[in-house]
Design a protein around this motif. Structure first.
Motif, PDB file in Angstrom:
ATOM      1  N   PRO A  10      -9.728  -4.302   8.462  1.00 32.73           N
ATOM      2  CA  PRO A  10      -9.217  -2.988   8.075  1.00 32.73           C
ATOM      3  C   PRO A  10      -8.625  -2.202   9.239  1.00 32.73           C
ATOM      4  O   PRO A  10      -7.809  -1.330   9.041  1.00 32.73           O
ATOM      5  CB  PRO A  10     -10.434  -2.278   7.488  1.00 32.73           C
ATOM      6  CG  PRO A  10     -11.615  -3.109   7.778  1.00 32.73           C
ATOM      7  CD  PRO A  10     -11.147  -4.466   8.196  1.00 32.73           C
TER       8      PRO A  10
ATOM      9  N   ARG B 162      -5.404   3.294   5.962  1.00 33.94           N
ATOM     10  CA  ARG B 162      -6.792   2.852   5.891  1.00 33.94           C
ATOM     11  C   ARG B 162      -7.665   3.852   5.144  1.00 33.94           C
ATOM     12  O   ARG B 162      -8.568   3.486   4.414  1.00 33.94           O
ATOM     13  CB  ARG B 162      -7.316   2.682   7.323  1.00 33.94           C
ATOM     14  CG  ARG B 162      -8.551   1.864   7.447  1.00 33.94           C
ATOM     15  CD  ARG B 162      -8.967   1.635   8.870  1.00 33.94           C
ATOM     16  NE  ARG B 162      -7.883   1.781   9.816  1.00 33.94           N
ATOM     17  CZ  ARG B 162      -8.029   2.197  11.061  1.00 33.94           C
ATOM     18  NH1 ARG B 162      -9.211   2.490  11.525  1.00 33.94           N
ATOM     19  NH2 ARG B 162      -6.996   2.303  11.872  1.00 33.94           N
ATOM     20  N   LYS B 163      -7.408   5.149   5.334  1.00 36.96           N
ATOM     21  CA  LYS B 163      -8.270   6.194   4.784  1.00 36.96           C
ATOM     22  C   LYS B 163      -7.799   6.730   3.435  1.00 36.96           C
ATOM     23  O   LYS B 163      -8.467   7.551   2.842  1.00 36.96           O
ATOM     24  CB  LYS B 163      -8.351   7.348   5.777  1.00 36.96           C
ATOM     25  CG  LYS B 163      -9.018   6.939   7.077  1.00 36.96           C
ATOM     26  CD  LYS B 163      -9.035   8.071   8.062  1.00 36.96           C
ATOM     27  CE  LYS B 163      -9.676   7.621   9.357  1.00 36.96           C
ATOM     28  NZ  LYS B 163      -9.684   8.674  10.349  1.00 36.96           N
TER      29      LYS B 163
ATOM     30  N   ARG C 122      -2.303   5.502  -5.800  1.00 35.18           N
ATOM     31  CA  ARG C 122      -3.068   6.459  -6.606  1.00 35.18           C
ATOM     32  C   ARG C 122      -2.303   6.758  -7.887  1.00 35.18           C
ATOM     33  O   ARG C 122      -1.105   7.021  -7.864  1.00 35.18           O
ATOM     34  CB  ARG C 122      -3.291   7.756  -5.845  1.00 35.18           C
ATOM     35  CG  ARG C 122      -4.386   7.631  -4.846  1.00 35.18           C
ATOM     36  CD  ARG C 122      -4.848   8.899  -4.213  1.00 35.18           C
ATOM     37  NE  ARG C 122      -4.211  10.122  -4.672  1.00 35.18           N
ATOM     38  CZ  ARG C 122      -4.241  11.244  -3.997  1.00 35.18           C
ATOM     39  NH1 ARG C 122      -4.854  11.304  -2.847  1.00 35.18           N
ATOM     40  NH2 ARG C 122      -3.663  12.310  -4.459  1.00 35.18           N
TER      41      ARG C 122
ATOM     42  N   ARG D 227      -9.412  -3.203  -0.288  1.00 34.44           N
ATOM     43  CA  ARG D 227     -10.000  -2.031   0.382  1.00 34.44           C
ATOM     44  C   ARG D 227     -10.799  -2.428   1.611  1.00 34.44           C
ATOM     45  O   ARG D 227     -10.727  -1.785   2.647  1.00 34.44           O
ATOM     46  CB  ARG D 227     -10.901  -1.273  -0.584  1.00 34.44           C
ATOM     47  CG  ARG D 227     -10.151  -0.422  -1.531  1.00 34.44           C
ATOM     48  CD  ARG D 227     -11.101   0.456  -2.317  1.00 34.44           C
ATOM     49  NE  ARG D 227     -10.330   1.308  -3.194  1.00 34.44           N
ATOM     50  CZ  ARG D 227     -10.643   1.547  -4.447  1.00 34.44           C
ATOM     51  NH1 ARG D 227     -11.716   1.040  -4.977  1.00 34.44           N
ATOM     52  NH2 ARG D 227      -9.888   2.326  -5.179  1.00 34.44           N
ATOM     53  N   ASP D 228     -11.619  -3.485   1.466  1.00 36.19           N
ATOM     54  CA  ASP D 228     -12.437  -3.933   2.588  1.00 36.19           C
ATOM     55  C   ASP D 228     -11.573  -4.600   3.643  1.00 36.19           C
ATOM     56  O   ASP D 228     -11.783  -4.400   4.826  1.00 36.19           O
ATOM     57  CB  ASP D 228     -13.511  -4.914   2.125  1.00 36.19           C
ATOM     58  CG  ASP D 228     -14.528  -4.257   1.204  1.00 36.19           C
ATOM     59  OD1 ASP D 228     -14.587  -3.008   1.166  1.00 36.19           O
ATOM     60  OD2 ASP D 228     -15.250  -4.995   0.523  1.00 36.19           O
TER      61      ASP D 228
ATOM     62  N   LEU E 250       0.880  -1.172   0.000  1.00 34.23           N
ATOM     63  CA  LEU E 250       0.000   0.000   0.000  1.00 34.23           C
ATOM     64  C   LEU E 250       0.915   1.219   0.000  1.00 34.23           C
ATOM     65  O   LEU E 250       1.538   1.533   1.012  1.00 34.23           O
ATOM     66  CB  LEU E 250      -0.890  -0.009   1.236  1.00 34.23           C
ATOM     67  CG  LEU E 250      -1.838  -1.192   1.360  1.00 34.23           C
ATOM     68  CD1 LEU E 250      -2.526  -1.170   2.720  1.00 34.23           C
ATOM     69  CD2 LEU E 250      -2.856  -1.181   0.239  1.00 34.23           C
TER      70      LEU E 250
ATOM     71  N   ILE F 148      -9.265  -5.459  -5.922  1.00 27.58           N
ATOM     72  CA  ILE F 148      -9.128  -4.105  -5.379  1.00 27.58           C
ATOM     73  C   ILE F 148     -10.129  -3.899  -4.245  1.00 27.58           C
ATOM     74  O   ILE F 148      -9.785  -3.399  -3.178  1.00 27.58           O
ATOM     75  CB  ILE F 148      -9.328  -3.050  -6.488  1.00 27.58           C
ATOM     76  CG1 ILE F 148      -8.142  -3.055  -7.450  1.00 27.58           C
ATOM     77  CG2 ILE F 148      -9.533  -1.648  -5.898  1.00 27.58           C
ATOM     78  CD1 ILE F 148      -8.340  -2.209  -8.694  1.00 27.58           C
ATOM     79  N   GLN F 149     -11.369  -4.306  -4.468  1.00 27.56           N
ATOM     80  CA  GLN F 149     -12.393  -4.163  -3.431  1.00 27.56           C
ATOM     81  C   GLN F 149     -12.060  -5.016  -2.217  1.00 27.56           C
ATOM     82  O   GLN F 149     -12.235  -4.589  -1.082  1.00 27.56           O
ATOM     83  CB  GLN F 149     -13.770  -4.539  -3.976  1.00 27.56           C
ATOM     84  CG  GLN F 149     -14.897  -4.118  -3.074  1.00 27.56           C
ATOM     85  CD  GLN F 149     -14.918  -2.609  -2.858  1.00 27.56           C
ATOM     86  OE1 GLN F 149     -14.862  -1.824  -3.797  1.00 27.56           O
ATOM     87  NE2 GLN F 149     -14.985  -2.189  -1.616  1.00 27.56           N
TER      88      GLN F 149
ATOM     89  N   SER G  10      -7.034   7.054  -0.532  1.00 27.24           N
ATOM     90  CA  SER G  10      -7.820   6.632  -1.695  1.00 27.24           C
ATOM     91  C   SER G  10      -6.925   6.013  -2.765  1.00 27.24           C
ATOM     92  O   SER G  10      -6.492   6.675  -3.687  1.00 27.24           O
ATOM     93  CB  SER G  10      -8.588   7.821  -2.271  1.00 27.24           C
ATOM     94  OG  SER G  10      -7.678   8.831  -2.651  1.00 27.24           O
ATOM     95  N   TYR G  11      -6.638   4.725  -2.588  1.00 33.47           N
ATOM     96  CA  TYR G  11      -5.832   3.992  -3.558  1.00 33.47           C
ATOM     97  C   TYR G  11      -6.668   3.727  -4.800  1.00 33.47           C
ATOM     98  O   TYR G  11      -7.864   3.758  -4.771  1.00 33.47           O
ATOM     99  CB  TYR G  11      -5.382   2.656  -2.971  1.00 33.47           C
ATOM    100  CG  TYR G  11      -4.603   2.813  -1.696  1.00 33.47           C
ATOM    101  CD1 TYR G  11      -3.270   3.154  -1.732  1.00 33.47           C
ATOM    102  CD2 TYR G  11      -5.211   2.635  -0.466  1.00 33.47           C
ATOM    103  CE1 TYR G  11      -2.544   3.312  -0.564  1.00 33.47           C
ATOM    104  CE2 TYR G  11      -4.502   2.787   0.704  1.00 33.47           C
ATOM    105  CZ  TYR G  11      -3.166   3.132   0.656  1.00 33.47           C
ATOM    106  OH  TYR G  11      -2.470   3.284   1.799  1.00 33.47           O
TER     107      TYR G  11
END
Length: 118
Positions: free
Chosen positions: A47, A55-56, A103, A42-43, A11, A38-39, A58-59
């Motif tokens: 987390p 965690r916050k 990103r 993210r989930d 990450l 990806i989801q 926006s990848y």
């Protein structure tokens, strides 16, 4: 074999400051799409195990990573960037593959001027 697959995800919070966190995912299904993966990342399974800045954040995309690079390789984008419509298997992900999650805007800025700030 799918249930035995282990993938490490970097990450990447900052290319310039080399700020990244490694997360290892076990038992992945290589027949899931890149979007599904990806989801899934993210989930996350938990987390809360990631520090808040990671965690916050926006990848947005993945790239297969060469392990000899500190953050990631800046070459061969057309070969390394995983395409959304592909399955992980079709994208070349195998057991013990390492991928980066970051990103696109950050990557493009760093690639244009790949200097580190320590």
């Amino acid at each position: 074999m799918s249930g035995d697959v282990v993938v490490t995800v970097r990450l990447v919070r900052s290319f310039e400051h080399r700020n990244f966190k490694l997360v290892v995912f076990h038992g992945l299904n290589l027949d899931q799409t890149v979007q599904d993966f990806i989801q899934f990342v993210r989930d996350g399974e938990n987390p809360r195990s990631l520090p808040p800045p990671f965690r916050k954040y926006s990848y947005g995309m993945y790239v297969c990573v060469s392990t000899n690079e500190l953050v990631m390789s800046l070459d061969d984008d057309d070969k390394l960037i995983l395409q959304n419509g592909q399955t992980l298997r079709a994208a070349g992900v195998v057991n013990e593959t390492e991928v980066a999650f970051f990103r696109r805007e950050d990557y493009d800025l760093y690639k244009a001027n790949p200097k580190s700030a320590w």
